[in-house]
Structure formats: C-alpha cells, structure tokens
Design a protein around this motif. Sequence first.
Motif, short mmCIF file in Angstrom:
data_model
loop_
_atom_site.label_atom_id
_atom_site.label_comp_id
_atom_site.label_asym_id
_atom_site.label_seq_id
_atom_site.Cartn_x
_atom_site.Cartn_y
_atom_site.Cartn_z
N HIS A 1 -14.39 14.14 -13.87
CA HIS A 1 -13.72 14.28 -12.58
C HIS A 1 -13.48 12.90 -11.95
O HIS A 1 -14.04 12.58 -10.90
N THR A 2 -12.64 12.11 -12.61
CA THR A 2 -12.34 10.75 -12.15
C THR A 2 -10.83 10.60 -12.00
O THR A 2 -10.07 11.10 -12.83
N VAL A 3 -10.42 9.94 -10.95
CA VAL A 3 -9.00 9.65 -10.76
C VAL A 3 -8.85 8.20 -10.33
O VAL A 3 -9.65 7.68 -9.55
N GLN A 4 -7.86 7.53 -10.90
CA GLN A 4 -7.55 6.16 -10.50
C GLN A 4 -6.21 6.14 -9.77
O GLN A 4 -5.22 6.72 -10.25
N VAL A 5 -6.19 5.46 -8.65
CA VAL A 5 -4.97 5.30 -7.86
C VAL A 5 -4.67 3.81 -7.76
O VAL A 5 -5.53 3.03 -7.32
N GLY A 6 -3.48 3.42 -8.17
CA GLY A 6 -3.08 2.03 -8.11
C GLY A 6 -2.12 1.78 -6.95
O GLY A 6 -1.25 2.62 -6.67
N VAL A 7 -2.30 0.64 -6.29
CA VAL A 7 -1.40 0.27 -5.19
C VAL A 7 -0.30 -0.62 -5.77
O VAL A 7 -0.56 -1.72 -6.25
N ASP A 8 0.92 -0.11 -5.73
CA ASP A 8 2.07 -0.80 -6.31
C ASP A 8 2.76 -1.65 -5.24
O ASP A 8 3.01 -1.18 -4.13
N ILE A 9 3.02 -2.90 -5.57
CA ILE A 9 3.65 -3.81 -4.60
C ILE A 9 4.53 -4.78 -5.36
O ILE A 9 4.17 -5.26 -6.45
N ASP A 10 5.70 -5.07 -4.82
CA ASP A 10 6.62 -6.00 -5.49
C ASP A 10 6.09 -7.42 -5.38
O ASP A 10 5.36 -7.78 -4.44
N ARG A 11 6.46 -8.24 -6.34
CA ARG A 11 5.90 -9.59 -6.44
C ARG A 11 6.25 -10.48 -5.24
O ARG A 11 5.36 -11.18 -4.73
N PRO A 12 7.49 -10.51 -4.75
CA PRO A 12 7.77 -11.38 -3.58
C PRO A 12 6.92 -11.03 -2.36
O PRO A 12 6.41 -11.92 -1.68
N THR A 13 6.76 -9.74 -2.10
CA THR A 13 5.93 -9.32 -0.97
C THR A 13 4.48 -9.72 -1.20
O THR A 13 3.80 -10.22 -0.28
N LEU A 14 4.00 -9.50 -2.42
CA LEU A 14 2.62 -9.85 -2.73
C LEU A 14 2.39 -11.36 -2.61
O LEU A 14 1.39 -11.80 -2.04
N ASP A 15 3.32 -12.14 -3.14
CA ASP A 15 3.18 -13.60 -3.06
C ASP A 15 3.11 -14.06 -1.60
O ASP A 15 2.31 -14.95 -1.26
N ALA A 16 3.94 -13.47 -0.76
CA ALA A 16 3.93 -13.84 0.67
C ALA A 16 2.61 -13.43 1.31
O ALA A 16 2.05 -14.18 2.14
N ARG A 17 2.10 -12.27 0.96
CA ARG A 17 0.82 -11.81 1.51
C ARG A 17 -0.32 -12.74 1.09
O ARG A 17 -1.21 -13.05 1.88
N ILE A 18 -0.29 -13.15 -0.17
CA ILE A 18 -1.35 -14.04 -0.66
C ILE A 18 -1.31 -15.37 0.08
O ILE A 18 -2.35 -15.89 0.51
N ALA A 19 -0.11 -15.92 0.25
CA ALA A 19 0.01 -17.20 0.97
C ALA A 19 -0.52 -17.06 2.39
O ALA A 19 -1.24 -17.94 2.89
N ARG A 20 -0.19 -15.94 3.04
CA ARG A 20 -0.65 -15.73 4.41
C ARG A 20 -2.17 -15.55 4.45
O ARG A 20 -2.84 -16.10 5.33
N ARG A 21 -2.71 -14.82 3.48
CA ARG A 21 -4.15 -14.61 3.45
C ARG A 21 -4.88 -15.94 3.26
O ARG A 21 -5.89 -16.20 3.93
N VAL A 22 -4.40 -16.78 2.36
CA VAL A 22 -5.06 -18.06 2.11
C VAL A 22 -5.01 -18.94 3.36
O VAL A 22 -6.00 -19.57 3.74
N GLU A 23 -3.85 -18.97 4.02
CA GLU A 23 -3.75 -19.74 5.27
C GLU A 23 -4.75 -19.23 6.30
O GLU A 23 -5.42 -20.02 6.99
N GLU A 24 -4.89 -17.92 6.43
CA GLU A 24 -5.82 -17.34 7.39
C GLU A 24 -7.27 -17.64 7.01
O GLU A 24 -8.12 -17.85 7.89
#
Length: 303
Positions: A187-210
């Motif tokens: 009884h196991t289920v895996q759910v993946g969060v799908d995100i496009d690369r440009p959005t993810l790259d921008a999020r990573i840059a913002r997270r690192v700055e923060e």
Amino acid sequence: MPRPIVALVGATASGKTGLSLDLAERLGGEVVNTDAMQVYRGMDIGTAKLPEGERRGIPHHLLDLYEVTEPATVALFQGWARESIDDIRGRDATPVLVGGSALYTRAIVDRFEFPGTDDSLRRELEAELETVGTHALHRRLAGVDPEAAAQILPDNGRRVVRALEVVALTGRPFSASLPRLEYAVPHTVQVGVDIDRPTLDARIARRVEEMFAGGFVEEVEALLARGLAEGRTAHRAIGYREVTGFLAGDRSLAEAIEQTTVATRRFARRQDSWFRKDPRILWVAHDDPDRVEKAIGAVDRVS
C-alpha cells in the motif's frame, strides 16, 4: 486495512514541502523527512528545513538527529525511516515521506538489502581516492561494473568508493544490490511534483539568494566551529562546501552564491532524471489547483 505510505518526490524547490503538509492534513498523516542532510542539527537554512512554527502542528520525523561530525548512511536511514513508518501506521496515521534524496526514498519504499561493509577496505579505497582522484576510481568501476558506473557521476567519490567496496566484498556487481522497482509495503504510492525547467531554475536562484540573505554564511561558520569540515557526510552538502571555500578565502561571496546556484540546478536535473525512470510515480503539476485532489485519488486507489 493499514494506512498507505505516501512518498512525495521531485526536484528541490519544486514545491514538495507545501504539498506534503496539505496531504498530511487531509490524510491524518505525519511527515517523514527523506532528505539526507536534514538529519543534521544546525543544517537548517542551507537544507531549506521547514521551521517548526511553519509545520501546521503536524508531527515531523527524522529531523535534527545527528551532529555534523557524525556519519549517516543510506542503510542507517532506511532503518530509521522504516521504524518511524511502522510507528506512525501503528497509531493509525498515514506516513507522508518528503525529500529530494532519490536513493534514500527508494531505499525506504522499495525492497533493498544492503551488502555488508569492511572498514579497512573502505579506508584503503578512501585513501586511494585522495591520491588518484574520483575519475580514476570511476574508470576502474566502469571496468568491473559498467552498469553501476553509468548510474554514478564520476565526481561522486563516496558512491564510487562504496560501489568498489561492494564489488570487492561480494564478488557481484554493485548494480545487483540497487533497489528493485518493487515496493516493500504493497500500500505505497509515489507522487511526483512536475515543474518546468525555467520556472525551477528561477526558484532555485531565488532560494539561494534568500539563503544567503537569511544568514547562511553565519550558519556555516557556526557549524565549522562544531566540526563540519571533519564530518564525513555533512560537509559535502551543496552550499555548505561553497561557503566553506568563501570563508577560507578560496572564492568571493558572489562566486559562492553563483556556484551554489549552479550546483543546485545540476542536482535538481539529476533528481528529475532519477525519478523519471520510475513508471510508478503519479506526476502532478506544481501549479495545478487540483494537485492535492489528484494525489488523494492516487492514495485512495491503493488503500
């Protein structure tokens, strides 16, 4: 029927944490960390560890277990996580696993038995690693176990050493000991969060700055005073090694920020590549307003 196990996977900064809280609230669940570095006390800013005040009162497990000088392995983590899962399910609650360490997640949810270790052999290989470098040992691994070498990056010295250790101890390829696509608990289920690369790259840059604006350098300074540089596992974490270089005068602060951003993006691509190979994962878009309902539907189907 026992409660299911829900594992949230995907790249760093994709939005797994928020979804894990939403699912835990809906399912009457508790969160189990599967990030290899969040087990360390004091490694908070650089690992994006969720502050206690933002956990919505939901119990969180496998956080802040170790000092940065102590080693943590996949085998240890597997045991801790499975004990936590059994405890949570024993209280009729739903374990919600969340973290970006793909191998750790697979080790927990799949059938995965670890070969033994040999301290003297490990020390010998680690000494050789220091002498000849990771790429030379990776070439040796490619000669004895091409499949394992294809799955391990040439600059991942720790995993190269482990693979060579297993081959020497067992006489079998390291790849033969990797987890199979077979859940340890049905009884196991895996759910993946799908995100496009440009959005993810921008999020990573913002997270690192923060991170850097929020006291990351000071966090690393404090951890170095507690022995971070001597820790076999913790000092390898992305960001921490870059800031350590800045504090040692090996790079500027701007370089440390840029290198942390680049390394995190590279890591996110490896995470996504690893998870995409697993056909059992249900992917939900990071910005889908129905992502919680879709994830709940997947859980209902295995319950």
